[in-house]
Motif scaffolding. Structure first.
Motif, PDB file in Angstrom:
ATOM      1  N   VAL A 139       0.816  -1.212   0.000  1.00 42.47           N
ATOM      2  CA  VAL A 139       0.000   0.000   0.000  1.00 42.47           C
ATOM      3  C   VAL A 139       0.852   1.264   0.000  1.00 42.47           C
ATOM      4  N   LEU A 140       2.176   1.096   0.178  1.00 41.87           N
ATOM      5  CA  LEU A 140       3.046   2.288   0.167  1.00 41.87           C
ATOM      6  C   LEU A 140       4.476   1.880  -0.160  1.00 41.87           C
ATOM      7  N   VAL A 141       5.094   2.611  -1.085  1.00 45.36           N
ATOM      8  CA  VAL A 141       6.536   2.554  -1.351  1.00 45.36           C
ATOM      9  C   VAL A 141       7.008   3.987  -1.354  1.00 45.36           C
ATOM     10  N   ASN A 142       7.853   4.336  -0.409  1.00 47.66           N
ATOM     11  CA  ASN A 142       8.180   5.746  -0.212  1.00 47.66           C
ATOM     12  C   ASN A 142       9.678   5.910   0.010  1.00 47.66           C
ATOM     13  N   GLN A 172      14.552   3.941   1.727  1.00 54.18           N
ATOM     14  CA  GLN A 172      13.189   3.632   1.303  1.00 54.18           C
ATOM     15  C   GLN A 172      12.423   2.896   2.404  1.00 54.18           C
ATOM     16  N   MET A 173      11.102   2.937   2.271  1.00 52.55           N
ATOM     17  CA  MET A 173      10.256   2.181   3.187  1.00 52.55           C
ATOM     18  C   MET A 173       9.104   1.554   2.410  1.00 52.55           C
ATOM     19  N   VAL A 174       8.596   0.447   2.933  1.00 57.19           N
ATOM     20  CA  VAL A 174       7.500  -0.285   2.309  1.00 57.19           C
ATOM     21  C   VAL A 174       6.464  -0.592   3.378  1.00 57.19           C
ATOM     22  N   VAL A 175       5.188  -0.415   3.041  1.00 56.51           N
ATOM     23  CA  VAL A 175       4.092  -0.773   3.939  1.00 56.51           C
ATOM     24  C   VAL A 175       3.201  -1.776   3.208  1.00 56.51           C
ATOM     25  N   LEU A 221       9.344  -2.601  -5.795  1.00 57.58           N
ATOM     26  CA  LEU A 221       7.925  -2.924  -5.637  1.00 57.58           C
ATOM     27  C   LEU A 221       7.077  -1.738  -6.074  1.00 57.58           C
ATOM     28  N   ASN A 222       5.817  -2.022  -6.346  1.00 61.37           N
ATOM     29  CA  ASN A 222       4.881  -0.969  -6.716  1.00 61.37           C
ATOM     30  C   ASN A 222       3.637  -1.055  -5.841  1.00 61.37           C
ATOM     31  N   GLY A 273      -0.021  -1.581  -4.759  1.00 62.34           N
ATOM     32  CA  GLY A 273      -1.036  -2.470  -5.296  1.00 62.34           C
ATOM     33  C   GLY A 273      -0.509  -3.852  -5.631  1.00 62.34           C
ATOM     34  N   GLN A 274       0.797  -4.028  -5.585  1.00 63.96           N
ATOM     35  CA  GLN A 274       1.388  -5.330  -5.909  1.00 63.96           C
ATOM     36  C   GLN A 274       1.149  -6.324  -4.773  1.00 63.96           C
ATOM     37  N   THR A 275       0.913  -7.580  -5.127  1.00 64.20           N
ATOM     38  CA  THR A 275       0.754  -8.647  -4.137  1.00 64.20           C
ATOM     39  C   THR A 275       2.102  -9.296  -3.865  1.00 64.20           C
ATOM     40  N   VAL A 276       2.455  -9.456  -2.596  1.00 67.69           N
ATOM     41  CA  VAL A 276       3.736 -10.061  -2.207  1.00 67.69           C
ATOM     42  C   VAL A 276       3.464 -11.281  -1.339  1.00 67.69           C
ATOM     43  N   GLU A 277       4.424 -12.201  -1.320  1.00 69.76           N
ATOM     44  CA  GLU A 277       4.300 -13.439  -0.567  1.00 69.76           C
ATOM     45  C   GLU A 277       5.293 -13.469   0.580  1.00 69.76           C
ATOM     46  N   VAL A 278       5.010 -14.295   1.584  1.00 71.85           N
ATOM     47  CA  VAL A 278       5.909 -14.448   2.714  1.00 71.85           C
ATOM     48  C   VAL A 278       7.249 -14.994   2.227  1.00 71.85           C
TER      49      VAL A 278
END
Length: 442
Positions: A367-370, A376-379, A397-398, A400-405
């Motif tokens: 939901v966030l790449v900043n 950088q940070m990712v949420v 990452l972008n 809206g992208q889906t990520v896996e464990v």
């Protein structure tokens, strides 16, 4: 004969007791294995501490590493104490078995002596012949011969039992001596490790004194860290607010589309045309978003998929993997004492090597790449839960992208002190949570 059977059974029990010492050896091996792993962790922490001392004058990280060493050293001593307790129990049981065996051996010798005296007094062959030929019948004579053979075998087995019991007793005494030597050796190790713990405590006290002496420099470092954490916290809070607003809009939009489709289908049904078309549209919409009851304050759980993901995240409390393979806690969630100052952290800061890969601790939606302060940070959203990863580099990452464990999302960057560190925050719709209560124990 009954007495012989009882004695033989007792010897069998003691033999089984000797064999039963094997599992105990396994327990000692497990304790030794754990102790060796703790020593390796201590050596690794010491190496990280030496590296920090060479590359930076910052000693906040030094304090965290020394505290980690202290914690590991206390676990080593606790491991040794468990080993000593185990050895004490083994010594007690061995001594108890030796006493029982000694009593049994005395009983066997006494009974054997009585049988030998009786045999000596009745050693004349004529006595045996008289005993046999005085039988009232042939069958009685056969029984008397069988009895004499059994009595002879009984005496032979008495002697064999005495020898077997003596061998068991010698083995037990030997084991007891070995256990006592092992305990003496472990006590020496315990004393040595206690001295190491004392020296580490003195090292920590020295670092605390240095922190207190830093004064203005320490204030500046803490202020910079607070400013950075505030940026991260604000970014995550904003991401959560946006996710909630987007969920509300999506829910309202789907409800509007459903009402419009229903109205159109009703109109088509009334006119007798395109009835199937309206039904198909409703069916298509129902597949796109499964309607659920939205509880106030739980707007993010607006689909069955979101609810499922949220429940799975909750079930994995205390089981989530760490975002880096190797690392140590620099700052804990909540209040941290840094010399005379206090730092309140919304998450945890994990120290590790610069460039280490950072992995997702649970699957979800980005939901966030900043970017902030050249890092950088990712949420990532997991139903109504959020995980934030900051102080990263190389993120690809972008939103809206889906990520896996387990998916690599970037690398560890250098923090304000010049060492590798990643900040991890776990939040829900209402507050920040302690990540250490969600990650699995190391």
């Amino acid at each position: 004969m009954i007495r012989f059977v009882v004695i033989f059974f007792s010897i069998f029990i003691f033999s089984a007791a000797v064999i039963a010492q094997a599992p105990a050896t396994k327990e000692q091996q497990e304790l030794e294995k754990e102790r060796q792993q703790l020593k390796r962790d201590i050596e690794e922490t010491q190496g990280q501490l030496n590296k920090i001392r060479k590359t930076t004058k910052e000693i906040i990280s030094q304090k965290a590493l020394i505290e980690r060493k202290l914690s590991l050293q206390e676990k080593v001593i606790d491991n040794i104490n468990q080993d000593i307790n185990f050895l004490n129990n083994t010594i007690y049981k061995s001594q108890k078995d030796i006493n029982k065996m000694q009593l049994l051996l005395d009983t066997l010798k006494r009974d054997y002596a009585k049988s030998m005296i009786y045999s000596y007094k009745n050693r004349s062959n004529s006595d045996f012949l008289n005993f046999i030929f005085s039988a009232s019948s042939f069958n009685d004579a056969i029984k008397r011969i069988t009895y004499l053979k059994s009595y002879r075998n009984y005496r032979e087995m008495q002697g064999a039992n005495i020898l077997r019991t003596q061998e068991l007793l010698r083995n037990r005494i030997s084991e007891l001596g070995g256990t006592k030597k092992k305990k003496s050796s472990v006590l020496q190790v315990q004393a040595k490790e206690a001295d190491i713990l004392q020296s580490q405590q003195e090292e920590k006290n020295q670092v605390v004194k240095q922190l207190k002496a830093q004064g203005k420099e320490l204030n500046n470092q803490v202020a910079a860290k607070k400013k950075q954490m505030m940026k991260v916290g604000n970014a995550i809070a904003a991401a959560i607010r946006r996710a909630i607003e987007e969920a509300k809009r999506a829910t309202a939009n789907e409800e509007r589309k459903a009402r419009e489709a229903e109205a159109k289908a009703t109109k088509n049904t009334a006119s007798g045309s395109t009835e199937n078309t309206g039904t198909k549209k409703i069916s298509k919409l129902s597949k796109k978003v499964t309607p659920v009851a939205i509880t106030p304050g739980k707007e993010l759980l607006n689909t069955t998929e979101a609810i499922t993901l949220n429940n799975e995240f909750t079930k994995n409390q205390h089981k989530l993997p760490w975002p880096v393979d190797k690392g140590y806690i620099l700052l804990h969630h909540g209040t941290n004492k840094v010399g005379p100052l206090t730092v309140v952290s919304e998450g945890i800061s994990i120290g590790c090597d610069i460039g280490s890969p950072v992995k997702m601790i649970f699957g979800g939606e980005v939901v966030l790449v900043n970017n902030y302060d050249d890092v950088q940070m990712v949420v990532v959203k997991h139903g109504s839960y959020f995980t934030g990863y900051s102080n990263l580099t190389g993120v690809n990452l972008n939103k809206g992208q889906t990520v896996e464990v387990g998916q690599v999302i970037g690398k560890v960057a250098a923090n304000l002190d010049g060492i590798g560190a990643i900040d991890l925050i776990i939040s829900n719709e209402k507050s920040d949570l302690d990540p250490e209560q969600w990650l699995r124990r190391r």
